[in-house]
Design an enzyme around this catalytic site. Structure first.
Site, PDB file in Angstrom:
ATOM      1  CE  LYS A   1      29.632  44.790  37.135  1.00  0.00           C
ATOM      2  NZ  LYS A   1      30.854  44.442  36.435  1.00  0.00           N
TER       3      LYS A   1
ATOM      4  CG  HIS B   1      35.537  36.244  34.467  1.00  0.00           C
ATOM      5  ND1 HIS B   1      36.388  36.890  33.604  1.00  0.00           N
ATOM      6  CD2 HIS B   1      34.386  36.961  34.465  1.00  0.00           C
ATOM      7  CE1 HIS B   1      35.774  37.957  33.107  1.00  0.00           C
ATOM      8  NE2 HIS B   1      34.562  38.023  33.606  1.00  0.00           N
TER       9      HIS B   1
END
EC number: 4.1.1.39
Length: 467
Positions: A166, A285
């Site tokens: 992130k 994902h």
């Protein structure tokens, strides 16, 4: 006169067959059907069977050119859903010949293609599928599977640790690679591209791959452990996706990644095949899954999407956390986690499993717990998911007050402490917090993490519940 009677006829005359004995080769589906007012459940169930197999809205003369009895789907059983008014679980059996071998795409086009827009139904949800061994055997499945992955990584007897880098968008490739290095150096097994990271103006894919490869090799040399970063190969077309996977292989990295629902099953199966042939692990994902699986009465339950992924191919897949910020009721989550990992899963309605599933040695998939988890969740995650899982702490690593590497250290120490305590026979559910606190004495990094996250909770009611 013509040899058939034209006109519209009721589906249930042809497609509702309660006396039918299912075959071992049939694909079985459990649909949650909410009929329109006035439509009897038998007609609704038969309509689902018809519209997802050989039926159309009227009698056609070309029906006489084939054997409907051989090819039609059949609604063979209907159960009312307890506690719901006018909602039913309809069981449908499909003959195997309706499906192309080795194609998840074709399977879904048939079973959930047209029928979900059907006017006679208020809502429709596919709750579960039984894939017969004869059909399973036409799929290659995961590129490598759980055991081969452990052997490649030389990591045994514990869950694997990951971290999503992130901020997910906006970092340059160099800074991104630096964050990857710090996390891996601190003690994580994997770091991860966010699902949105493909090849944007601020960070083109090739630059990211190069800097991440550098981070992997540097951290491997310094720790003596095998490391990986899920390089997201998802792209706007399948040729570009394979090109990225080829580059990853040339760099010698161990694993790539794909967004299997937005990328599509056809692309995913191609990538899985490439990964198997070239020794790459494949992390999956599930971006977009909640669009499909979140509503209780309409869509497709995630356990079906999980089964489909095991057939299409992937070595890891995100599967909710039970704790943390994303959806997942414990029994239901563990139900599809077992469907991903185990070879044989018994029917168990208390876990949302409608059919006994035999995977006939198709490799298993590691479930990935990710989303709003931190060191205090470690005891629960180890207890719930066991060793064969990947625990991913994004903010729970990078949000550490001292930085990324200490965040990674905190997670690794917490994990090792929980695994050791479990192996010594201690009860994680009861003593878990105490175990983590004890470990803090030896790890200032863990102590700092425990202090930061001691109050954080994501308390909302589950959406995905059993009837």
């Amino acid at each position: 006169s013509v040899g058939f009677k034209a006109g519209v006829k009721e589906y249930k005359l042809t497609y509702y067959t309660p006396e039918y004995e299912t075959k071992d080769t049939d694909i079985l589906a459990a649909f949650r059907v909410s009929p329109q007012p006035g439509v009897p459940p038998e007609e609704a169930g038969a309509a689902v069977a018809a519209e997802s197999s050989t039926g159309t809205w009227t009698t056609v003369w070309t029906d006489g050119l084939t054997s409907l009895d051989r090819y039609k789907g059949r609604c063979y059983h209907i159960d009312p859903v307890p506690g719901e008014e006018d909602q039913y679980i309809c069981y449908v059996a499909y003959p195997l010949d309706l499906f192309e071998e080795g194609s998840v795409t074709n399977m879904f086009t048939s079973i959930v293609g047209n029928v979900f827009g059907f006017k006679a139904l208020r809502a429709l949800r596919l709750e579960d599928l039984r894939i017969p061994p004869a059909y399973v055997k036409t799929f290659q499945g995961p590129p490598h599977g759980i055991q081969v992955e452990r052997d490649k990584l030389n990591k045994y007897g514990r869950p694997l640790l990951g971290c999503t880098i992130k901020p997910k968008l906006g970092l340059s490739a160099k800074n991104y690679g630096r964050a990857v290095y710090e996390c891996l150096r601190g003690g994580l097994d994997f770091t991860k591209d966010d699902e949105n990271v493909n090849s944007q103006p601020f960070m083109r894919w090739r630059d990211r791959f190069l800097f991440c490869a550098e981070a992997i090799y540097k951290s491997q040399a310094e720790t003596g452990e095998i490391k990986g970063h899920y390089l997201n190969a998802t792209a706007g077309n399948x040729e570009e996706m394979i090109k990225r996977a080829v580059f990853a292989r040339e760099l010698g990295v161990p694993i790539v990644m794909h967004d299997y629902l937005t990328g599509g099953f056809t692309a995913n199966t191609s990538l899985a095949s490439y990964c198997r042939d070239n020794g790459l692990l494949l992390h999956i994902h599930r971006a977009m899954h909640a669009v499909i699986d979140r509503q209780k009465n309409h869509g497709i339950h995630f356990r079906v999407l999980a089964k489909a992924l095991r057939m299409s191919g992937g070595d890891h897949i995100h599967s909710g956390t039970v704790v943390g910020k994303l959806e997942g009721e414990r029994n239901i989550t563990l139900g599809f986690v077992d469907l991903l990992r185990d070879d044989y899963i018994e029917k168990d309605r208390s876990r949302g499993i409608f059919f006994t599933q035999d995977w006939v040695s198709l490799p298993g998939v590691l479930p990935v717990a990710s989303g709003g988890i931190h060191v205090w969740h470690m005891r629960a995650l180890v207890e719930i998911f066991g060793d064969d899982s990947v625990l991913q702490f994004g903010g729970g690593t990078l949000g550490h007050p001292w930085g990324n590497a200490p965040g990674a250290v905190a997670n690794r120490v917490s994990l090792e402490a929980c695994v050791q305590a479990r192996n010594e026979g201690r009860d994680l559910a009861r003593e878990g917090n105490e175990i983590v606190r004890e470990a803090c004495k030896w790890s200032p990094e863990l102590a700092a993490a425990c202090e930061v996250w001691k109050e954080i909770k994501f308390e909302f009611k589950e959406v995905d519940t059993l009837d």
